[in-house]
Each structure stands twice: as structure tokens, then as C-alpha cells.
Enzyme design. Structure first.
Site, short mmCIF file in Angstrom:
data_model
loop_
_atom_site.label_atom_id
_atom_site.label_comp_id
_atom_site.label_asym_id
_atom_site.label_seq_id
_atom_site.Cartn_x
_atom_site.Cartn_y
_atom_site.Cartn_z
N LYS A 11 0.84 -1.22 0.00
CA LYS A 11 0.00 0.00 0.00
C LYS A 11 0.86 1.25 0.00
O LYS A 11 2.05 1.21 0.37
CB LYS A 11 -0.94 0.03 1.21
CG LYS A 11 -0.26 0.07 2.60
CD LYS A 11 0.08 1.45 3.12
CE LYS A 11 0.83 1.39 4.46
NZ LYS A 11 1.52 2.59 4.84
N ASP A 136 -1.88 -1.97 10.41
CA ASP A 136 -2.17 -1.91 8.97
C ASP A 136 -2.82 -3.17 8.42
O ASP A 136 -3.23 -3.20 7.26
CB ASP A 136 -0.87 -1.68 8.19
CG ASP A 136 -0.35 -0.25 8.31
OD1 ASP A 136 -1.13 0.63 8.72
OD2 ASP A 136 0.84 -0.03 8.01
#
Ligand code: C5P
Length: 300
Positions: A11, A136
Site C-alpha cells: 500500500k 495496517d
């Protein structure tokens, strides 16, 4: 089924706003996260015993109980009493880069073990388990474009960013996430991203607006010790990026190259390729990677 081959996706942060320190020591954050087409391949093979063994294509990577992928497998054993697995990590996401590589691997292990052992856990359950291991991981399980709040573990899907080319430069040093957060100081010259404005741009599919509004409040701390991060950002902009920022706690810098500024998709791709070529020449010791944004609907 004895084996599952799956992927953990990296990401970038389109926005990273840092708030107050909480009672648990974490910082409140508000982030817009975007999955990219760069992935680690994670192969899980059932073992006849209860051991968890891990290996990777990178010699320097710690693959014992300290590796978050192993921790994820141990958590699955603890919660569901499942047997052991061999975990093979073929890493492509740069390590210690601000791209959630470790979290992506852990997400792939949770999801992969759920399938391997026929648990078929729903996404919400997997996300809850993931949040116990790292902030995350829930986003890595959700994918696409998302808003992350709390310490990063409360995620809400957002409209997908239209397909955008991404150039990544990962310097040959790392920045520790705990160090970065603990040295963060609120500063009026380091404003947060306007999350509401970015959400509006996303719902209208305006990549240029998203790119212009990108902020990362951890960037200033990173720049104070590693000014090259700022130079890479400037280079990305001079090479035609619609916007460039550091991702996560760094040190990777990304630039967005999109077709929305009047040019065609092909032109945007060519511009990204040319920029990557120039950056490789200028920073021969750094990793330069060309990828694109990825939406959540795509199959693994
Ligand atoms: O959750 P994760 O293991 O990824 O976080 C690593 C470290 O980063 C935490 O131990 C903490 O020092 C810092 N952190 C923080 N606030 C957050 C996320 C991480 O202070 N929201």
C-alpha cells in the site's frame, strides 16, 4: 487441500494525519490508504505436526517467531486449534519501506490459513484478528482504497482511485516506525491532509485533485534526518508526477502518474516509465519500481 498460494499486496498512503497520543501509547491517525499492484507471494503448506516454519527468497529477512507472518499463523493456531504450516514468502514489496509489506504477508497468512483449514472466516473476523497483530493488517485484508482511523485498524472502504501509474523509490536505508511516531511534533507548518476534500475527489474520480491534496505528517520528521526524501519528491514532480509523497513512516517516496490531465492512458504510462528510468539513473543504489493502483474488486 494441502497447499494454498496467495498474495499480500502493498500500500501507499495518499494521506497520513497524526493526532493525539492515546492511553495505549499509539497515536490517533486518519489515513487514506491505497493498495498497489505490488505483491508478495505467500505459499502455505499444511504440516503433519504443529510447527510453524517460515522461509523467504531474501537472505536478510528474519523468518523466525519475530516475523509477523509467523505470529499470524500462531494466532490462528491459538484461536482455532489448527495444525502447523510451512510459510514460504516470495518478497517483492520492499522491506521496512512504509508499504506494509509485513502486514500484507500477515494478512495473506490469516486469509490463507482460514481457507487451508476450511475455517472460511468472514472478512470482518479476519480483520479483527489482524488488528491484534498490527495496525495496517485490517486494511491489507480489505484492499482497494480505504479510510483508516483509530490507530489505523478501523477501516472503511472509499470509492476506488481510477487506475493510476505509481513510481516508487525505496532508499537503501530504513526509518523505524516507532522512532518516527515518537519524534512527531504537531507543527502549524506541517498541516494535515483535508480528508473530506480528498473523499470528494475520490467519489468524482479526480486523480489530479487527490494528488494535489496528498499530505503525510510523518514526512517532516523523516526529512529532518534524511533530506534525500525531499529531493526524490522534487525529482518526481519535475519528471511529471501529478503528486509525490513519502508513504507511511517512510522512507519510500511514490509519485502518481495519471491520464486525467488531458493526456491519454498510454501517455501516462510512458511518462511513468520515463520517470522511473531517470530515477534509476540518478539513484542507482535505491530500488525503483513501477506499479499501479489496485482496486478491491480484483481477484487474487
Ligand atoms: O501497529 P504497528 O505494529 O504497525 O505499530 C508499530 C509502532 O508504530 C507502534 O509500536 C507505535 O510505536 C507506532 N505507532 C503509533 N501509532 C499508530 C501506529 C503505530 O504510535 N497509530
Amino acid at each position: 487441500m494441502q497447499k494454498v498460494v496467495t498474495r499480500g499486496w502493498g500500500k501507499i498512503n495518499l494521506a497520513l494525519n497524526v493526532g493525539q497520543v492515546r492511553e495505549d501509547g499509539y497515536h490517533e491517525v486518519e489515513m487514506i490508504m491505497q493498495q498497489v499492484s505490488l505483491y508478495d507471494e505467500v505459499t502455505l503448506t499444511m504440516r503433519a505436526d504443529n510447527e510453524v516454519r517460515s522461509s523467504s527468497n531474501l537472505g536478510f529477512l528474519v523468518t523466525d517467531e519475530r516475523n509477523i507472518a509467523v505470529k499470524a499463523a500462531r494466532l490462528m493456531q491459538e484461536c482455532y486449534g489448527v495444525g502447523g504450516v510451512d510459510i514460504r514468502l516470495e518478497k517483492h514489496i520492499p522491506v521496512s519501506a512504509g508499504m506494509a509489506g509485513g502486514s500484507a504477508d500477515a494478512a495473506a497468512v490469516l486469509d490463507g490459513m482460514s481457507r487451508l483449514f476450511g475455517l472460511d472466516l468472514c472478512q470482518a473476523r479476519l480483520m479483527k484478528l489482524g488488528a491484534r497483530l498490527g495496525s495496517d493488517i485490517p486494511f491489507c485484508l480489505m484492499g482497494g482504497t480505504g479510510l483508516a482511523q483509530g490507530r489505523g485498524e478501523i477501516v472503511t472502504p472509499l470509492p476506488s482511485l481510477p487506475r493510476t501509474h505509481v513510481v516508487l523509490v525505496k532508499p537503501n536505508f530504513s526509518i523505524s516506525t516507532p522512532w518516527s511516531y515518537s519524534h512527531y511534533q504537531a507543527d502549524k507548518n506541517n498541516p494535515p491532509a483535508d480528508i473530506e476534500a480528498m473523499k470528494r475527489c475520490l467519489s468524482r474520480g479526480e486523480v489530479e485533485g487527490v494528488a494535489k491534496g496528498m499530505r503525510n505528517q510523518l514526512e517532516k520528521t523523516a526529512l529532518s534526518v534524511r533530506p534525500v526524501i525531499g529531493r526524490i519528491r522534487q525529482d518526481m514532480m519535475s519528471l511529471g508526477a501529478a503528486g509525490a509523497r513519502m508513504t507511511g513512516s517512510g522512507p519510500t517516496v511514490f509519485g502518481l502518474f495519471s491520464a486525467s490531465s488531458g493526456g491519454s492512458e498510454e501517455e501516462a504510462h510512458e511518462a511513468a516509465k520515463a520517470a522511473a528510468g531517470e530515477l534509476m539513473k540518478k539513484y542507482p543504489r535505491y530500488e525503483v519500481i513501477l506499479c499501479e493502483t489496485r482496486d478491491a474488486q480484483k481477484a487474487v
